[in-house]
Design an enzyme around this catalytic site. Structure first.
Site, PDB file in Angstrom:
ATOM      1  CG  HIS A 313      -1.995  -0.976   1.206  1.00 49.25           C
ATOM      2  ND1 HIS A 313      -3.257  -0.722   0.706  1.00 49.25           N
ATOM      3  CD2 HIS A 313      -2.010  -2.251   1.624  1.00 49.25           C
ATOM      4  CE1 HIS A 313      -4.002  -1.808   0.842  1.00 49.25           C
ATOM      5  NE2 HIS A 313      -3.273  -2.757   1.391  1.00 49.25           N
ATOM      6  CE  LYS A 493      -6.283  13.915   0.677  1.00 47.21           C
ATOM      7  NZ  LYS A 493      -6.424  12.748  -0.158  1.00 47.21           N
ATOM      8  NE  ARG A 494      -3.564   9.830  10.471  1.00 48.27           N
ATOM      9  CZ  ARG A 494      -3.153   8.829  11.239  1.00 48.27           C
ATOM     10  NH1 ARG A 494      -3.873   7.730  11.351  1.00 48.27           N
ATOM     11  NH2 ARG A 494      -2.042   8.928  11.927  1.00 48.27           N
ATOM     12  CE  LYS A 499      -2.407  10.510   3.524  1.00 48.04           C
ATOM     13  NZ  LYS A 499      -3.090   9.744   2.448  1.00 48.04           N
ATOM     14  CB  THR A 600     -10.137   5.086  -1.139  1.00 45.52           C
ATOM     15  OG1 THR A 600      -9.650   5.387   0.176  1.00 45.52           O
ATOM     16  CG2 THR A 600      -9.475   3.837  -1.665  1.00 45.52           C
ATOM     17  CE  LYS A 604     -13.961   5.963   0.776  1.00 44.62           C
ATOM     18  NZ  LYS A 604     -13.033   5.953   1.910  1.00 44.62           N
TER      19      LYS A 604
END
Ligand code: B1N
Length: 760
Positions: A313, A493-494, A499, A600, A604
């Site tokens: 992942h 998100k985290r 990110k 993901t 969504k």
């Protein structure tokens, strides 16, 4: 008894009058009635069974999801309405289990839903963390962590009255099995999530999330992902992992014996999925247990290699687990010889020391063991799998080309469209019928309605209503007042540097300064963030601090406030996502290209009619390939450029600061007097210093392109007709990202299970 009778019965035996019952009473009554329905449904069957091992299953609340799958949603809503309440009110009493960090755990949960819904004979195997990850409080400018207890007297957990003994060096610990039943969608099938627990779990810590990391007997299942910044924390993780796989392997063998399967033919009957490296010790442990049952070592290794499959992942090296052999020896010495033997077998296949299981420093590389002793190795999006094959795992790919394959991630549309956005789901069904609920690829039929004025108007109004719902929820739960007429720009998100929430923060600073310069936006913008930071990840917490400072700065500024708002949603979890995603106009997916394996949340938000503003990373690449470049907003360096820059060490943030006035203005703003008047010079200084001296995730090279692309996106929003067309194109193509599609591919290529269905 009917479902309704079961609900009434539950209340009646407790002398609770339905019309005066609390939300919690009603939640328990519905839960109990659902459990009776699930008992009546059948288990999946088949000559093969899948065991999906994962340290995380971020399942979210189950009440609505199970009502949907058992086709009882309307009946439950009617019943509650007759009692003067609603499902939304009742479900707020359901605690959310936080058995996952983020995408990896949520993926496992979507997969469980799809495996049951496709009638596949599979179960999940994991741990029953009592206090989950943590509950995040945002007070005084920082994240505070508290335990997140979720297990109540009435819960989805079922005591199976089954135990296994896990032999640790420090003594045996009993693993107690709890199951959560997971019904498939309208197929009369129920699968199980097996969660192992200690017998006498420790009570919640009284303050914060600290606990005795040496008290394995009681604390092994207290928290997910314990702080790994000290030796005891890291060791506890090894205890957790071994506990999960040792009990799991015993469960597999018990099931096999019950089914009458011969253990030395076990690979005919089981598939074992290893979700990231956390369950990797299932490989040596299954070998060990099979040999204890009389299977030869050679055959046991063969069985394991035929049965196991591994999903990677991430390519971030800090997330790739290696354990000192000495740690394994301290926890489970019985594995040392087995792992050493596996290492020798691997060395017989390749002499390349870079591919060894045990390295020269006596560290065990879990991913290496997975690749050597699994039949399949997959990445989670096309780009990610290509990077694994061509760079990160190229050495392995050269010796095992046939093991490598891609399985692009997916999401369950039952939760992420039907459950969280019932208005949109109804509008879609009105337009194209109900068949998309069984096969999300039918959403493509929405393209036939792209010019239908009434449909377009309806979608626009549903988005507006969802924005109001989110605003109401934030008002109620956090006292935040949103500007409801604004564009909702969402990054949830985290918190991680790769990110790049810091990039989005730089846009906020730019926009703030731009408005101060007198450039009034055509429409207000609400920038919404939600993110938890790992407790020991200082810089991630500093970035949260910076966002909270910016939020305050903007709010305090009368000149800017009418046009810009930055809000940080507390305690991001599945429930929060279910409120946020239907309300999003813009989906921020701005990771440094090559670093986000898939994502993901991007899928969504696409399915809920948000447009992607992102880099060519992870599954964003596949989103853009489906909808076309005109229906997404893409910016930034490509993954190849990034990979080359890392290789050549050619990136120096300082150069950007020196040569680019705009970048200098933004970076310096972090430690400007107006920011320091609100925040801590220590935290803000660290963010500033890091961006200038390292900027590991290359924020500065992408800033200019990001700002101009976001401005173009905001300008396009004003062309309402064109925007709505783009949202319809996005929703229509989102069906590809159904986890039913992903799971069908796993089954076709790797697991080979037969499908069962019962009459629903
Ligand atoms: O897994 C998700 C992907 O969509 C995301 O891109 C990816 O970042 C995420 C160590 C992880 N990768 N690695 C982790 C989680 C917990 C842990 O202790 C690593 N999570 C991901 C689903 O494929």
């Amino acid at each position: 008894m009917t479902f309704e009778e079961n609900v009434r019965e539950y209340l009646h035996t407790r002398s609770i009058e339905p019309t005066s019952a609390s939300a919690h009473d009603l939640m328990c009554a519905l839960m109990s009635a659902l459990c009776s329905e699930q008992d009546a449904a059948g288990a999946t069957r088949g000559s093969r069974k899948l065991y999906y091992f994962s340290a995380e299953f971020l399942i979210g609340r189950l009440l609505r999801a199970n009502l949907i799958n058992l086709d009882l949603l309307d009946r439950a809503q009617d019943l509650l309405q007759s009692w003067g309440t609603s499902l939304s009110e009742v479900e707020d009493a359901e605690p959310e289990p936080s058995l996952g960090n983020g995408g990896l755990g949520r993926l496992a949960a979507c997969f469980m839903d799809s495996i049951a819904s496709l009638g596949l004979n599979g179960c999940g195997v994991g741990l029953n963390y009592h206090y989950g990850l943590f509950h995040q409080n945002l007070s005084e400018g920082y994240q505070q962590e508290e335990p997140n207890p979720w297990i109540e007297d009435t819960s989805w957990l079922r005591d199976e009255h089954t135990t296994f003994t896990v032999p640790f060096a420090c003594g045996d610990v009993v693993a107690k099995l709890y199951d959560i039943e997971l019904p498939g969608y309208h197929n009369g099938v129920v699968n199980r999530l097996h969660l192992f627990d200690v017998e006498n779990p420790a009570p919640a810590p009284t303050s914060g999330i600290s606990f005795d990391k040496n008290d394995i007997q009681h604390c092994l299942t207290s928290f997910l992902y314990p702080d790994d910044s000290d030796e005891a924390g890291r060791l506890l993780r090894v205890y957790q992992e071994y506990f999960m796989v040792c009990a799991g392997a015993q469960l597999i063998i018990a099931d096999a014996q019950q089914a009458g399967w011969q253990l030395d033919r076990l690979d005919d009957h089981i598939a074992v999925h290893i979700n990231d490296t956390h369950p990797s010790m299932i490989i040596p442990e299954l070998v060990r247990q099979l040999t204890l049952h009389g299977v030869s070592q050679d055959r046991a290794c063969e069985i394991v290699e035929n049965a196991c499959a591994y999903t990677n992942h991430t390519i971030l090296s800090e997330a790739l687990e290696t354990w000192n052999m000495s740690s394994i020896e301290r926890v489970a010495p019985q594995l040392v010889d087995v792992i050493t033997n596996l290492d020798e077998r691997a060395k017989a296949r390749t002499s390349d020391p870079a591919l060894a299981i045990i390295d020269r420093d006596n560290r065990v590389h879990m991913a290496h063991m997975d690749v050597h002793f699994s039949r399949s190795v997959n990445g989670v999006a096309k780009l990610h799998t290509d990077i694994l094959k061509n760079s990160e795992m190229n050495g392995f790919y050269n010796i095992y080309p046939d093991k490598f394959n891609n399985k692009t991630n997916g999401i369950t549309f039952r939760r992420w469209l039907m459950g969280c956005n019932p208005m949109l789901a109804a509008a879609i069904s009105d337009a194209i019928g109900e068949s998309w609920k069984d096969d999300a690829s039918h959403l493509i039929d929405l393209l036939k309605h792209i010019d239908d004025a009434a449909f377009r108007q309806k979608l626009d109004s549903i988005k507006a209503q969802n924005k109001h719902r989110l605003a109401d929820w934030l008002q109620k739960t956090q006292g935040i007042t949103l500007n409801r007429d604004a564009i909702f720009d969402v990054q949830i998100k985290r918190l991680h540097q790769y990110k790049r929430q810091q990039l989005n923060a730089m846009y906020a600073m730019w926009k703030y300064l731009d408005i101060k310069k007198g450039h009034i936006p055509a429409r207000p913008l609400v920038m919404i963030f939600a993110a938890k930071a790992a407790p020991a990840y200082t810089l991630a917490k500093d970035i949260i601090h910076m966002l909270l400072c910016l939020s305050k700065l903007i709010e305090q500024d009368e000149q800017v406030r009418p046009y810009l708002q930055l809000v940080m949603v507390e305690n991001y979890n599945v429930t929060a996502a279910e409120h946020l995603i239907p309300a999003a106009n813009i989906s921020e997916q701005i990771s440094l290209a090559s670093k986000e394996a898939s994502g993901t949340g991007n899928m969504k938000m696409m399915a809920n009619g948000a447009l992607t503003l992102g880099t060519m990373d992870g599954a964003n690449v596949e989103i853009v390939n489906l909808v076309g470049k005109d229906n997404a907003y893409i910016f930034g360096k490509t993954s190849q450029e990034v990979i080359d820059a890392y290789k050549n060490e050619s990136y120096h943030p300082w150069d950007y600061w020196k040569s680019d006035a705009m970048i200098r203005e933004l970076i310096d703003f972090i430690i400007s007097p107006s920011m320091l008047a609100i925040g801590s010079s220590e935290s803000l200084g660290r963010v500033y210093q890091d961006l200038l001296s390292h900027d590991w995730f290359m924020t500065l090279p992408d800033v200019a392109d990001y700002i101009s692309t976001k401005e173009r996106c905001l300008a396009d929003f004003e062309n309402r007709d064109a925007w709505i067309t783009k949202t319809i194109i996005n929703i229509a193509h989102s069906g590809y990202f159904s986890s039913d599609r992903t799971i069908s591919e796993y089954n076709r290529d790797i697991w080979h299970l037969d499908a069962t269905t019962h009459e629903a």
